[in-house]
Design a protein around this motif. Sequence first.
Motif, short mmCIF file in Angstrom:
data_model
loop_
_atom_site.label_atom_id
_atom_site.label_comp_id
_atom_site.label_asym_id
_atom_site.label_seq_id
_atom_site.Cartn_x
_atom_site.Cartn_y
_atom_site.Cartn_z
N MET A 155 0.83 -1.20 0.00
CA MET A 155 0.00 0.00 0.00
C MET A 155 0.87 1.25 0.00
O MET A 155 1.98 1.26 0.54
CB MET A 155 -0.93 0.00 1.22
N PHE A 171 -1.83 5.65 2.51
CA PHE A 171 -2.71 4.77 3.27
C PHE A 171 -2.37 4.81 4.76
O PHE A 171 -3.25 4.88 5.62
CB PHE A 171 -2.60 3.34 2.75
N PRO A 181 -3.52 -1.27 -4.32
CA PRO A 181 -2.48 -0.24 -4.20
C PRO A 181 -2.56 0.75 -5.35
O PRO A 181 -2.81 0.37 -6.50
CB PRO A 181 -1.18 -1.06 -4.27
#
Length: 585
Positions: A105, A109, A324
């Motif tokens: 990620m 995030f 992602p």
Amino acid sequence: MAARSELHRIIRLFRPYRSRLALVAALVGLSSLVGVASPFMVRAVIDDALPHGRTGLLTLLALGMVAVAVLTSVFGVWQTYLSTTVGQHVMHDLRTAVYARLQSMPLAFFTTTRTGEVQSRIANDIGGMQSTVTSTATSLIANVTSVLAAVIAMFALDWRLTLVSLTMLPFFVWISRRVGSERRRITGERQRQMAGMAAIVEESLSVSGILLGRTMGRSPALVDNFARESRELVDLEIRSGMAGRWRQSTITIVMAAMPAVVYWAAGLTSAAGTPLVSIGTLVAFTTLQAGLLRPAVMLLSTGVEVQSSLALFTRIFEYLDLRPDIVEPAKPAVLPPTGVTGAVRFERVGFAYDADRNVLDDIDISVPAGTSLAIVGETGSGKTTLGYLVARLYDVTSGRVTIDGIDVRNLSFADLAATVGVVSQETYLLHASVADNLRFAKPDATDAELHAAARAAQIHDHIADLPDGYDTLVGERGYRFSGGEKQRLAVARAILRNPPIMVLDEATSALDTRTEREVQAAIDALAAGRTTITIAHRLSTIRDADQIVVLDRGRVVERGTHPELLARNGFYAELLARDEVLAVS
């Protein structure tokens, strides 16, 4: 439909282990078949061996019942071992998949997600489903097989009594589904509450949290807040444990009464002079009925547990379904065999964290290989973001960033990490030894390489003076070291990795003058012979940069060398004058 989809996903988790599960099913089936033989042997003992004094038959039947007990125990041990092994491997797969997805990620995030929430998903949610994953598959197979075997055997003994015994099962299934839905809802609330508590613990019981709480006099308030959250968790745990207990107790009462009904029916027909079944058949039937009721209740309980655990799986699948924003290219560009020279280019770069406001707009900068670029500007002007675009910690919204003419989005993550190093303003050290922290950059580094990197970063002598030298534990987040020492350790780590491009998010503004000089000497050693991009917070540290770019609200407003920018007497000169005033004061 959502629950059915999740069940399908859960089943797919077990597919890699279907051969072992098939063996478990075979063992369960054999165990159930062997177990069904006991009531028939009991009937033979009561109706044949005992009334007729057939001691030989009685001995064989007794030995047979002992053999059944031995075989079912052996089969049970093996199926428990196999099912536990499969369950633990599935747990491992889940933990690893979630961790790998989180590692992929983007930085954004983690800036918007509490660390405690992430930890709770891995620890509490996956840990909470352990019993379901490790035992549910076997329990389902075992209980379904036992129920089917018992029903078939009961029909073989007497079909009328069997129909009476099965009339209540649809009612039991309905109750179990209602209870399962209620527990699933409560389980979701409980896990969210546990995640909140994990976040409180992670934030308030870290070194930084303890320092903040005590210096602000907030420790009692933090305890009260934790106690309040804990009381809410107690309420949810009680509600979860008691959900449907009265309804399930009805099932237990009815099932316990069913053998009595069978005895009563058999007794009425016997009193009328027409026995429904023999005494041996009656005993064998009620024995089978008990064998039916126990797995039937367990099967219904398993259904409730599966429905409850769906809330946990839902939370885990939420993380596994994250996509992602920054992904590795399907066909990464190949770096030249002669190596990267380190030329960096920002071509009309724009960037925005959201659609409402651009952080960077139309940035066009060229950094020749081996030269130094300093980025200065007010707080919030986009300096750090611009530097992080080179390491692809964020992706540009428009334009592109290139290294030796190759768009960074076309480089593999491994090549990019080997090409661009970052020393951020917040130095993070693992709770491990000094040597382990340095080797995080280069796991196969020799002791001589560690020492050389530490010397270049002006920190070797300090490490050597520690009681355990390079084996000294740095403490949580490196709190055993001062800010300047941690920064020099970070520089040593970067020197050890030796990338051709360095992004230096300089953290000298909070250091005293002497420590700043030591850290700056380490940074100068790191910058030698490579392309450097320095995000400057204290302008006195970047006077010798080959070029200086001044940002204001995400745009380049000035560029040039230190003397050139001073001569213009513009934005840079104003920032420098303000910086010098602060340094004197």
